[in-house]
Design an enzyme around this catalytic site. Structure first.
Site, PDB file in Angstrom:
ATOM      1  N   ALA A 130      48.353   3.566  13.302  1.00 35.19           N
ATOM      2  CA  ALA A 130      49.732   3.125  13.447  1.00 35.19           C
ATOM      3  C   ALA A 130      50.688   4.299  13.489  1.00 35.19           C
ATOM      4  CB  ALA A 130      50.092   2.208  12.275  1.00 35.19           C
ATOM      5  N   SER A 131      51.930   4.025  13.918  1.00 35.00           N
ATOM      6  CA  SER A 131      53.006   5.015  13.857  1.00 35.00           C
ATOM      7  C   SER A 131      54.319   4.285  13.631  1.00 35.00           C
ATOM      8  CB  SER A 131      53.086   5.819  15.159  1.00 35.00           C
ATOM      9  OG  SER A 131      51.956   6.635  15.332  1.00 35.00           O
ATOM     10  N   ASN A 132      55.249   4.974  12.999  1.00 35.72           N
ATOM     11  CA  ASN A 132      56.562   4.398  12.740  1.00 35.72           C
ATOM     12  C   ASN A 132      57.648   5.318  13.291  1.00 35.72           C
ATOM     13  OD1 ASN A 132      55.306   2.386  11.101  1.00 35.72           O
ATOM     14  ND2 ASN A 132      55.301   3.813   9.384  1.00 35.72           N
ATOM     15  N   HIS A 161      51.201   8.438  13.217  1.00 30.54           N
ATOM     16  CA  HIS A 161      49.963   8.429  12.439  1.00 30.54           C
ATOM     17  C   HIS A 161      48.776   8.709  13.341  1.00 30.54           C
ATOM     18  CE1 HIS A 161      51.935   5.365   9.458  1.00 30.54           C
ATOM     19  NE2 HIS A 161      52.620   6.470   9.594  1.00 30.54           N
ATOM     20  N   ASN A 180      54.857  -0.130  16.471  1.00 28.71           N
ATOM     21  CA  ASN A 180      53.730  -0.726  17.198  1.00 28.71           C
ATOM     22  C   ASN A 180      53.836  -2.245  17.291  1.00 28.71           C
ATOM     23  OD1 ASN A 180      52.025   1.543  15.174  1.00 28.71           O
ATOM     24  ND2 ASN A 180      52.470   1.970  17.304  1.00 28.71           N
TER      25      ASN A 180
END
Length: 595
Positions: A251-253, A274, A506
């Protein structure tokens, strides 16, 4: 006499490990980069200054852009040469050449995917000025290689080989690898086929995950029948993962707030992309400064410019857009075994490309035959256990061929995109790089010093005929296949939203009825909703507030599970009193914070 021999043997047993340890320590220390003093290098037009801050982050200042990129290549290679070397070898399928047969499966995997071929295509498509960026960076890497010839990092002594000279293609193949890590849908389609082979496609459609809980109701006639014996689950492997290289993460934010939400009226942006842990981590922090360019942030070892960061005018960050740029086509083999079926009784010859993979310890290279059709590269021979990482493609039983279509045929211009981002002075100028970030579909988040924020999806997105792209398509039926690529100007984007904030984690970022569809692989929106809640909790936010948000460990998903557990606790109590006691003692009172 015997006593003397015993004492001598004992002394050797004690001294040899000490001597070996001392030699290894001496070898490792002499390979360390130079952090002070002067270094004379051929290839620079003017002196370059490199200063290291309190956290050993270098600031590189040069009189011109070519010298700046030369110095970037030199400095990054001095600290990350082993990582850069393995990354280029992994992506281009050249690990077995120096590490032996154990890595042959990974080489066959990446050569079949064609990342090296795509890098060569992308290099050929650059103009002279753009190619000069790579050549300057390459010269800097090779300047370090020449200087460190007698004091290479300890890893080379252990592995027993020396690094080959760097070439511009190496930087581009690393970019191809990063793009592959951010592409997902082919794995999902193969999992669907594996499931369909076991329970049938109708049942598989019932069981397969749907877009945020909203059934897509696909036409089952558009999905090929697929059945066959299901092998045992593949054993866990640890090939590439054992090299401690970056592999796909979960995941990434990223989020941005405009100037109406900050004390000084300037926009703020936070980003934590991430990727799975690696040693060392994939990012390399630095500051680049010349008359043509001044930017700081995180770079990718082996690739020029700043990948994620800011300049004097704006900041930018990336999260995965979860866009569908990969399709699996099921191909039925013709009676001759050398062609596949096409609509209305037609046939298409299977194209074959042959390569040879050098293998350490073998006299002859390993032959590799790469087959393809107009629907993509045949991947049957590289399904299953190859790298031991999430990059592997699920093994599927059956005699049909499986063709993987990707956007690798489009020359990648991420080099030019980063150059433009590093120099951009306005939101519109930065959003326009979506046309150059062709290989990788990401959410590009932007914030400028005047208080504006923007979001832009990048990448070459396919135009499809029949089928959504979510499920495998039958190659022998009319209407399926890609008809071209969408104009990047049509990719979703937004400038200065009315809610004063932009959040990408995401989750689905476009409406359900958005056409054409961006993708179908969105992650559940828990992280995005948590970010939105934290942003809404305060009228005005500072950089410190944004940093504290990045350390937040509260899971809304966990809170949902706890609520569900509370509802069924009476049933658990009736079935298993001990389980109910554990649930009450450990979970019922939990607030979802991972402390």
């Amino acid at each position: 006499m015997l006593r003397r021999l015993l004492l001598l043997a004992l002394a050797l047993l004690v001294l040899l490990p000490i001597a070996l340890g001392g030699y290894l320590y001496w070898h490792a220390k002499r390979a360390e980069p130079t952090y002070s003093g002067n270094v004379a290098l051929d290839g620079l037009a003017a002196p370059v200054t490199i200063r290291y801050g309190a956290h050993a982050v270098p600031t590189i200042e040069a009189a011109n852009l070519a010298d700046l990129l030369f110095a970037q290549g030199y400095v990054v290679a001095a600290e990350r040469l082993w990582q850069m070397d393995l990354l280029r070898r992994l992506a281009s399928g050249r690990l077995a050449e120096v590490m032996g047969e154990e890595l042959l499966a990974a080489d066959r995997f990446f050569r079949t995917l064609g990342l090296g071929e795509a890098a060569r295509t992308s290099l050929a498509a650059l103009d002279d000025a753009e190619r000069a960026f790579l050549e300057a960076y390459t010269a800097g890497v090779n300047a370090y290689l020449a200087e460190a010839r007698g004091r290479l990092p300890l890893e080379y002594l252990i592995a027993g080989f020396k690094p080959a000279p760097w070439v511009p293609e190496d930087s581009l193949v690393i970019a191809e690898y990063m793009g592959w890590m951010l592409s997902f849908n082919a794995r999902e389609e193969l999992v669907f086929l594996r499931l369909a082979a076991r329970v049938g496609k109708e049942r598989a459609l019932e069981l397969f995950p749907v877009d945020e809980g909203v059934p897509t109701a696909p036409d089952a006639a558009d999905i090929p029948d697929y059945a066959g014996p299901v092998p045992d689950l593949d054993a866990l492997f640890a090939r590439v993962q054992g090299l401690a290289l970056p592999v796909p993460g979960p995941a990434s934010n990223g989020w941005a707030i405009n100037g109406q939400r900050t004390p000084d009226g300037r926009a703020l942006l936070a980003n934590d992309p991430h990727l799975a842990p690696s040693m060392p981590g994939i990012w390399y922090e630095l500051e680049l400064k010349s008359p043509e360019l001044h930017a700081s942030g995180a770079s990718v070892p082996g690739f020029p410019f700043v990948a994620i960061g800011h300049n004097a005018h704006l900041a930018w960050g990336f999260t995965s857009a979860m866009a569908d740029t990969q399709d699996i086509f099921v191909e039925r083999v013709g009676a001759d075994g050398r062609s596949v079926r096409r609509p209305n009784g037609g046939a298409e010859a299977i194209a074959v490309r042959r390569e040879s993979i050098p293998v350490k310890g073998r006299e002859r290279p390993d032959p590799l035959e790469i087959r393809s059709t107009s629907h993509g590269t045949i991947v049957n021979q590289v399904l299953g256990r190859n790298t031991g990482t999430p990059m592997d493609l699920t093994r599927v039983p059956g005699s049909d061929l499986l063709a993987l279509r990707t956007n690798l045929e489009v020359p990648d211009r991420s080099l030019v995109a980063l150059y433009r981002l590093n120099r951009a002075a306005a939101l519109a100028e930065a959003r326009a790089v979506a046309g150059d970030l062709q290989r990788t579909s990401v959410n590009l988040l932007l914030a400028d010093r005047d208080g504006g924020i923007a979001w832009q999806v990048t990448g070459s997105l396919p135009e499809r005929g029949r089928g959504s792209g979510k499920y495998p398509s039958p190659g022998w039926e009319p209407g399926f296949g890609w008809t071209g690529y969408r104009d990047p100007a049509r990719n979703p984007g937004l400038v200065d939203p009315p809610g004063y904030a932009l959040v990408t984690a995401n989750q689905r970022t476009v409406p359900l009825d958005h056409a054409p569809a961006l993708g179908h692989s969105w992650m559940a929106p828990y992280r995005a909703r948590r970010i939105e809640a934290l942003l809404a909790a305060r009228d005005s936010l500072t950089a410190g507030d944004m940093a504290r948000m990045q350390l937040d460990r509260v899971s809304l998903e966990a809170r949902g599970f706890v609520q569900a557990l509370k509802q069924i606790l009476p049933e658990i109590q009736a079935l298993d009193e001990e389980a109910a006691r554990i649930a009450r003692g450990l979970l019922i009172g939990w607030d979802g914070a991972f402390e």
